[in-house]
Design a protein around this motif. Sequence first.
Motif, PDB file in Angstrom:
ATOM      1  N   ASP A 335       4.170   4.710   9.082  1.00 49.45           N
ATOM      2  CA  ASP A 335       2.798   4.268   9.348  1.00 49.45           C
ATOM      3  C   ASP A 335       2.450   2.971   8.644  1.00 49.45           C
ATOM      4  O   ASP A 335       1.419   2.357   8.918  1.00 49.45           O
ATOM      5  N   ARG A 336       3.296   2.509   7.747  1.00 47.29           N
ATOM      6  CA  ARG A 336       2.942   1.353   6.938  1.00 47.29           C
ATOM      7  C   ARG A 336       3.448   0.036   7.506  1.00 47.29           C
ATOM      8  O   ARG A 336       2.971  -1.021   7.119  1.00 47.29           O
ATOM      9  N   VAL A 337       4.457   0.040   8.399  1.00 46.09           N
ATOM     10  CA  VAL A 337       5.078  -1.177   8.885  1.00 46.09           C
ATOM     11  C   VAL A 337       4.836  -1.303  10.381  1.00 46.09           C
ATOM     12  O   VAL A 337       5.015  -0.344  11.140  1.00 46.09           O
ATOM     13  N   LYS A 338       4.446  -2.497  10.781  1.00 47.00           N
ATOM     14  CA  LYS A 338       4.256  -2.805  12.182  1.00 47.00           C
ATOM     15  C   LYS A 338       5.310  -3.821  12.595  1.00 47.00           C
ATOM     16  O   LYS A 338       5.406  -4.909  12.020  1.00 47.00           O
ATOM     17  N   TYR A 371      12.356  -2.751   3.684  1.00 50.79           N
ATOM     18  CA  TYR A 371      11.792  -3.489   2.557  1.00 50.79           C
ATOM     19  C   TYR A 371      10.453  -4.159   2.873  1.00 50.79           C
ATOM     20  O   TYR A 371       9.810  -4.708   1.973  1.00 50.79           O
ATOM     21  N   ALA A 372      10.001  -4.156   4.132  1.00 54.17           N
ATOM     22  CA  ALA A 372       8.738  -4.816   4.486  1.00 54.17           C
ATOM     23  C   ALA A 372       7.553  -4.065   3.876  1.00 54.17           C
ATOM     24  O   ALA A 372       7.568  -2.836   3.739  1.00 54.17           O
ATOM     25  N   ARG A 373       6.501  -4.834   3.554  1.00 59.48           N
ATOM     26  CA  ARG A 373       5.274  -4.217   3.035  1.00 59.48           C
ATOM     27  C   ARG A 373       4.390  -3.742   4.177  1.00 59.48           C
ATOM     28  O   ARG A 373       3.808  -2.656   4.118  1.00 59.48           O
ATOM     29  N   SER A 374       4.266  -4.594   5.213  1.00 59.60           N
ATOM     30  CA  SER A 374       3.359  -4.219   6.292  1.00 59.60           C
ATOM     31  C   SER A 374       3.844  -4.640   7.674  1.00 59.60           C
ATOM     32  O   SER A 374       3.430  -4.041   8.666  1.00 59.60           O
ATOM     33  N   SER A 375       4.681  -5.665   7.772  1.00 60.76           N
ATOM     34  CA  SER A 375       5.023  -6.143   9.113  1.00 60.76           C
ATOM     35  C   SER A 375       6.447  -6.677   9.165  1.00 60.76           C
ATOM     36  O   SER A 375       6.987  -7.176   8.172  1.00 60.76           O
ATOM     37  N   ASP A 394       7.844  -9.184   5.472  1.00 59.42           N
ATOM     38  CA  ASP A 394       6.981  -9.658   4.382  1.00 59.42           C
ATOM     39  C   ASP A 394       7.238  -8.907   3.090  1.00 59.42           C
ATOM     40  O   ASP A 394       6.329  -8.711   2.279  1.00 59.42           O
ATOM     41  N   GLY A 395       8.457  -8.492   2.891  1.00 61.96           N
ATOM     42  CA  GLY A 395       8.804  -7.765   1.684  1.00 61.96           C
ATOM     43  C   GLY A 395       9.069  -8.682   0.499  1.00 61.96           C
ATOM     44  O   GLY A 395       8.725  -9.878   0.523  1.00 61.96           O
ATOM     45  N   PRO A 396       9.742  -8.164  -0.529  1.00 62.60           N
ATOM     46  CA  PRO A 396       9.965  -8.963  -1.750  1.00 62.60           C
ATOM     47  C   PRO A 396      11.033 -10.036  -1.579  1.00 62.60           C
ATOM     48  O   PRO A 396      11.185 -10.907  -2.433  1.00 62.60           O
ATOM     49  N   GLY A 397      11.800  -9.975  -0.512  1.00 68.77           N
ATOM     50  CA  GLY A 397      12.857 -10.965  -0.317  1.00 68.77           C
ATOM     51  C   GLY A 397      14.108 -10.630  -1.128  1.00 68.77           C
ATOM     52  O   GLY A 397      14.184  -9.603  -1.824  1.00 68.77           O
ATOM     53  N   VAL A 398      15.080 -11.503  -1.041  1.00 66.56           N
ATOM     54  CA  VAL A 398      16.357 -11.313  -1.740  1.00 66.56           C
ATOM     55  C   VAL A 398      16.308 -12.056  -3.067  1.00 66.56           C
ATOM     56  O   VAL A 398      15.934 -13.238  -3.096  1.00 66.56           O
ATOM     57  N   ALA A 447       9.558 -17.937   2.358  1.00 72.45           N
ATOM     58  CA  ALA A 447       8.708 -17.151   1.477  1.00 72.45           C
ATOM     59  C   ALA A 447       7.331 -17.002   2.132  1.00 72.45           C
ATOM     60  O   ALA A 447       6.865 -17.908   2.836  1.00 72.45           O
ATOM     61  N   PRO A 448       6.667 -15.887   1.913  1.00 69.64           N
ATOM     62  CA  PRO A 448       7.196 -14.715   1.211  1.00 69.64           C
ATOM     63  C   PRO A 448       8.079 -13.887   2.130  1.00 69.64           C
ATOM     64  O   PRO A 448       8.114 -14.117   3.327  1.00 69.64           O
ATOM     65  N   GLY A 449       8.778 -12.904   1.560  1.00 68.47           N
ATOM     66  CA  GLY A 449       9.632 -12.035   2.334  1.00 68.47           C
ATOM     67  C   GLY A 449      11.013 -12.631   2.565  1.00 68.47           C
ATOM     68  O   GLY A 449      11.483 -13.500   1.830  1.00 68.47           O
TER      69      GLY A 449
END
Length: 459
Positions: A335-338, A371-375, A394-398, A447-449
Amino acid sequence: MTRASRVFGRLAPRTLQGRLSLVALAAAALLMTVLTVAFNAVMDEHLQRQADDELRTRAAAVTTTVDTSGPRVRVLETVNDRLLDANVWIYADTRLLEGPPSATVGSPVTQAADRLAAQREHACTTVDGHRPVRLCSQPIPGHDAKATVVTALDLAPYRSSADTLLLGSLVLDAVMLGCTYVLTRLSVGRALRPVRTMTDQATQWSAAGSDDRFGTEDHPVELARLGGSLDALLDRIRTVLRHERQLTGELSHELRTPLTRIIMELDWWQTRPRTDAQTRATHEVIAEAAQSMRTICDTLLDDARENALNPATSPATTDVVPLLGRLLQHVDQGDRVKATVATDTQVLEAGVAPALLERILSPLLANAVRYARSSVTVSARRLTGAVRIDVVDDGPGVPQAFVAELFQPGRRADADDGHDGAGLGLPLARRLARTVGGEVSYDPGHAPGARFTVSLPAG
């Protein structure tokens, strides 16, 4: 194959050392046989000449007692008359004047002496009997009378010497052959010791996939060539082992997701009674996951066998947009990632097979959703002769320190991040993309992600 050759094949030594030793022994035996025959032939000739010289010396001594100056042949008496008469026949023409006291009329020796006297020239003959005897005639010229002296010599001592020499040479040959065989085995064994050592090392290195190699320096030419061949073989074995481990890891990694879906569906179905519609839905999910596992196995095994697409075969094509939509539906987004797909055209074909494209994109999409926060945004567009697919989250990236190891098998930025990844998805995606002339890359400046780009040939 004849029976004799089969028997010889069973009796022949199994080792190279034994075969070389046997060849050396046969060659030495042949050489020694020739030398022994030649040596004994020469010695027989030498002993016969000695006997003839002895007979001529004795005949010369006897001729001094024969007077042929008158009309008749006369035999003069001497001090050593008995000694000279031993084994001596004196003839006046063909008539016997004197003979050895022990000679009997009609004996083979006497008959041979008569025949030599009848020839009236120097001649020799051998009478083989219980004891071999050598006879030689010496004519004595005269004015009116002619005489012939025939002397005889027992050849038993000479034959005994010849037999002793033959026996001695045979014993010497046997000793030499034994020494030749032993020395050949020792020499060949010592010469083959480096080969055995190299064989044992090659066996150990091939079993462990070691990086050690023989090289071609500090070796004789033959061993250098053998070392080069073994090095090439070890390289191939190591490559096969690496591919085997890689294939095993990739199969384990790729099969984990559909297998997890099957287990989850079964656990969900067993928690409480389900309706027929729910049971059919569970069966459909399980069947789809099983088919996905079969497709994964076929794809990876075909790639492992071919290691690249056959250039003579026309490459398959895949419509990218529907495949992306289908993959995003199967990714567990929660439910958190689109996740969305963005493209400037409805028809975008890549020059790869659908199953292979799915195996390339699945690890990228799974990591992005994980690893994505929302999308998660997946964009696809056509370039000149290529298709480019970007997977952005849009996660923290590598982490910057891990970028260099991102596509190395079995490496993870954080092994304790709560995910069960094995660090094989990204290396697998890049390897499969490169087999069709494509590439999978990471953009460290985004960046970000994180943004991963898949470049593939256009269909």
